[in-house]
Design an enzyme around this catalytic site. Sequence first.
Site, PDB file in Angstrom:
ATOM      1  N   GLN A 279      43.154  47.349  45.304  1.00  0.00           N
ATOM      2  CA  GLN A 279      43.778  48.453  44.562  1.00  0.00           C
ATOM      3  C   GLN A 279      43.618  49.810  45.233  1.00  0.00           C
ATOM      4  O   GLN A 279      44.525  50.627  45.226  1.00  0.00           O
ATOM      5  CB  GLN A 279      43.197  48.501  43.143  1.00  0.00           C
ATOM      6  CG  GLN A 279      43.838  49.532  42.259  1.00  0.00           C
ATOM      7  CD  GLN A 279      43.073  49.747  40.969  1.00  0.00           C
ATOM      8  OE1 GLN A 279      42.159  48.988  40.646  1.00  0.00           O
ATOM      9  NE2 GLN A 279      43.419  50.770  40.228  1.00  0.00           N
TER      10      GLN A 279
ATOM     11  N   ASP B  51      48.531  49.416  44.944  1.00  0.00           N
ATOM     12  CA  ASP B  51      48.280  49.918  43.597  1.00  0.00           C
ATOM     13  C   ASP B  51      49.541  49.674  42.799  1.00  0.00           C
ATOM     14  O   ASP B  51      50.575  50.312  43.050  1.00  0.00           O
ATOM     15  CB  ASP B  51      47.950  51.414  43.658  1.00  0.00           C
ATOM     16  CG  ASP B  51      47.664  51.985  42.277  1.00  0.00           C
ATOM     17  OD1 ASP B  51      47.985  51.314  41.266  1.00  0.00           O
ATOM     18  OD2 ASP B  51      47.123  53.103  42.198  1.00  0.00           O
TER      19      ASP B  51
ATOM     20  N   TYR C  20      40.351  44.113  20.993  1.00  0.00           N
ATOM     21  CA  TYR C  20      41.258  43.867  22.125  1.00  0.00           C
ATOM     22  C   TYR C  20      42.491  44.775  22.011  1.00  0.00           C
ATOM     23  O   TYR C  20      43.104  45.166  23.009  1.00  0.00           O
ATOM     24  CB  TYR C  20      41.645  42.382  22.201  1.00  0.00           C
ATOM     25  CG  TYR C  20      42.157  41.964  23.560  1.00  0.00           C
ATOM     26  CD1 TYR C  20      41.358  42.065  24.694  1.00  0.00           C
ATOM     27  CD2 TYR C  20      43.449  41.462  23.712  1.00  0.00           C
ATOM     28  CE1 TYR C  20      41.824  41.690  25.946  1.00  0.00           C
ATOM     29  CE2 TYR C  20      43.928  41.073  24.963  1.00  0.00           C
ATOM     30  CZ  TYR C  20      43.108  41.189  26.081  1.00  0.00           C
ATOM     31  OH  TYR C  20      43.593  40.815  27.315  1.00  0.00           O
TER      32      TYR C  20
ATOM     33  N   LYS D 229      49.583  41.838  26.615  1.00  0.00           N
ATOM     34  CA  LYS D 229      49.560  40.425  27.037  1.00  0.00           C
ATOM     35  C   LYS D 229      50.719  39.665  26.396  1.00  0.00           C
ATOM     36  O   LYS D 229      51.279  38.746  27.004  1.00  0.00           O
ATOM     37  CB  LYS D 229      48.224  39.770  26.672  1.00  0.00           C
ATOM     38  CG  LYS D 229      47.035  40.276  27.489  1.00  0.00           C
ATOM     39  CD  LYS D 229      47.185  40.001  28.969  1.00  0.00           C
ATOM     40  CE  LYS D 229      45.901  40.243  29.730  1.00  0.00           C
ATOM     41  NZ  LYS D 229      46.096  40.222  31.189  1.00  0.00           N
TER      42      LYS D 229
HETATM   43  O1  0WD Z   1      37.613  37.282  29.959  1.00  0.00           O
HETATM   44  C1  0WD Z   1      38.269  37.624  30.915  1.00  0.00           C
HETATM   45  N1  0WD Z   1      37.721  38.172  31.974  1.00  0.00           N
HETATM   46  C2  0WD Z   1      39.759  37.380  30.911  1.00  0.00           C
HETATM   47  C3  0WD Z   1      40.582  38.047  31.779  1.00  0.00           C
HETATM   48  C4  0WD Z   1      40.294  36.424  29.915  1.00  0.00           C
HETATM   49  C5  0WD Z   1      41.709  36.243  30.008  1.00  0.00           C
HETATM   50  C6  0WD Z   1      42.495  36.948  30.870  1.00  0.00           C
HETATM   51  N2  0WD Z   1      41.932  37.851  31.747  1.00  0.00           N
HETATM   52  C7  0WD Z   1      42.832  38.559  32.653  1.00  0.00           C
HETATM   53  C8  0WD Z   1      42.687  40.069  32.702  1.00  0.00           C
HETATM   54  O2  0WD Z   1      43.296  40.697  31.595  1.00  0.00           O
HETATM   55  C9  0WD Z   1      43.415  40.367  34.004  1.00  0.00           C
HETATM   56  O3  0WD Z   1      44.817  40.341  33.792  1.00  0.00           O
HETATM   57  O4  0WD Z   1      42.624  38.140  33.967  1.00  0.00           O
HETATM   58  C10 0WD Z   1      43.040  39.154  34.866  1.00  0.00           C
HETATM   59  C11 0WD Z   1      41.902  39.418  35.851  1.00  0.00           C
HETATM   60  O5  0WD Z   1      40.822  39.956  35.153  1.00  0.00           O
HETATM   61  P1  0WD Z   1      39.283  39.784  35.547  1.00  0.00           P
HETATM   62  O6  0WD Z   1      39.126  38.887  36.697  1.00  0.00           O
HETATM   63  O7  0WD Z   1      38.568  39.534  34.283  1.00  0.00           O
HETATM   64  O8  0WD Z   1      38.909  41.292  35.911  1.00  0.00           O
HETATM   65  P2  0WD Z   1      38.441  42.092  37.207  1.00  0.00           P
HETATM   66  O9  0WD Z   1      37.509  41.305  38.035  1.00  0.00           O
HETATM   67  O10 0WD Z   1      37.975  43.424  36.717  1.00  0.00           O
HETATM   68  O11 0WD Z   1      39.833  42.282  37.982  1.00  0.00           O
HETATM   69  C12 0WD Z   1      40.915  42.956  37.453  1.00  0.00           C
HETATM   70  C13 0WD Z   1      41.383  43.908  38.499  1.00  0.00           C
HETATM   71  C14 0WD Z   1      40.840  45.331  38.517  1.00  0.00           C
HETATM   72  O12 0WD Z   1      39.548  45.456  38.484  1.00  0.00           O
HETATM   73  P3  0WD Z   1      38.868  46.762  37.716  1.00  0.00           P
HETATM   74  O13 0WD Z   1      37.613  46.149  37.186  1.00  0.00           O
HETATM   75  O14 0WD Z   1      38.675  47.772  38.765  1.00  0.00           O
HETATM   76  O15 0WD Z   1      39.807  47.234  36.611  1.00  0.00           O
HETATM   77  O16 0WD Z   1      42.714  44.312  38.380  1.00  0.00           O
HETATM   78  C15 0WD Z   1      42.913  45.263  39.394  1.00  0.00           C
HETATM   79  C16 0WD Z   1      41.582  45.854  39.747  1.00  0.00           C
HETATM   80  O17 0WD Z   1      41.153  45.445  40.986  1.00  0.00           O
HETATM   81  N3  0WD Z   1      43.752  46.374  39.012  1.00  0.00           N
HETATM   82  C17 0WD Z   1      44.752  46.807  39.791  1.00  0.00           C
HETATM   83  N4  0WD Z   1      45.229  46.349  40.972  1.00  0.00           N
HETATM   84  C18 0WD Z   1      46.235  47.043  41.524  1.00  0.00           C
HETATM   85  N5  0WD Z   1      46.782  48.133  40.975  1.00  0.00           N
HETATM   86  C19 0WD Z   1      45.270  47.930  39.131  1.00  0.00           C
HETATM   87  C20 0WD Z   1      46.333  48.618  39.784  1.00  0.00           C
HETATM   88  N6  0WD Z   1      46.894  49.721  39.269  1.00  0.00           N
HETATM   89  N7  0WD Z   1      44.575  48.147  37.977  1.00  0.00           N
HETATM   90  C21 0WD Z   1      43.656  47.176  37.917  1.00  0.00           C
END
Ligand code: 0WD
Length: 258
Positions: A40, A64, A156, A163
């Site tokens: 990102q 991004d 949430y 979602k």
């Molecule tokens: O319980 C959970 N962890 C669940 C997650 C349950 C069900 C679904 N999800 C979904 C999330 O909503 C998301 O869509 O899975 C997806 C991945 O989530 P994750 O693995 O739980 O989260 P994480 O490791 O934080 O990765 C998501 C990343 C962001 O990380 P941060 O923590 O910095 O927000 O999404 C990326 C970023 O790296 N991200 C972006 N990438 C590009 N451009 C942007 C952006 N503008 N914003 C966030």
Amino acid sequence: MNFLANKRILITGIASKLSIAYGIAQAMRNAKADLAFTYQNNKFKSRVEEYAAQFDSSIVLLCDVAEDKSIDTMFKKLKDYWPKFDGFVHSIGFVPKEQLDGDYVNVVTRDGFKIAHDISSYSFVAMAKSCRNMLNQDASLLTLSYLGAERAIHNYNVMGLAKASLEANVRYMANAMGPNGIRVNGISAGPIRTLAASGIKNFRKMLAYCQVATPIRRTVTIEDVGKAAAFLCSSLASGISGEILHVDGGFNITVMHE
Ligand code: 0WD
């Protein structure tokens, strides 16, 4: 097993080793996919480069999804490595943290609503729009959703609406891209402790509840989600499109636990 051999798949959304996208990359590489990665912003660059190397990849590009220009530039750069490829994983979600705490009607704002939908739903089709002419026949696109799309889950909040929009996006994209041989699916994952999840108030409590209420009596892992993702992006899933697959140990089918 080599069921993703010769498939080139772009992975977004690795923020740490705990990220769902990390588990997906691991499972896809185990199935012999060739992978490329996005990050990102510069905060994540060296970390994602390190992970990419673990998965035998040196393709690591800035993207991004809040900016169309950033998406277009990323795919233009990807073209230098891969003129054509076989799909991408959209594992991205974002909403300002204050939206994930308290009474939905009180905390939701116009801005919170816009940002949640823009980054967590629109960005999926924005990516597809930008790379459509680079996708091979039989390509597969995948995103990550959560049960909050279907049920009202405390805290949430507006992310549940985003979602729901994302899941509708899967169906509309599948219908639009199917004639070109492209499949589009989503995984509705059970709760997993990641950076994004730590923003949800009382997430620990939610995990503890799921542990006892889930039919398989445990919460799912990024490995569980990764394996399902690898399957959906492979020819093993050639007849599946427009689907939201629950990878939650069956939690969504339950109402009351013992
Ligand atoms: O319980 C959970 N962890 C669940 C997650 C349950 C069900 C679904 N999800 C979904 C999330 O909503 C998301 O869509 O899975 C997806 C991945 O989530 P994750 O693995 O739980 O989260 P994480 O490791 O934080 O990765 C998501 C990343 C962001 O990380 P941060 O923590 O910095 O927000 O999404 C990326 C970023 O790296 N991200 C972006 N990438 C590009 N451009 C942007 C952006 N503008 N914003 C966030």
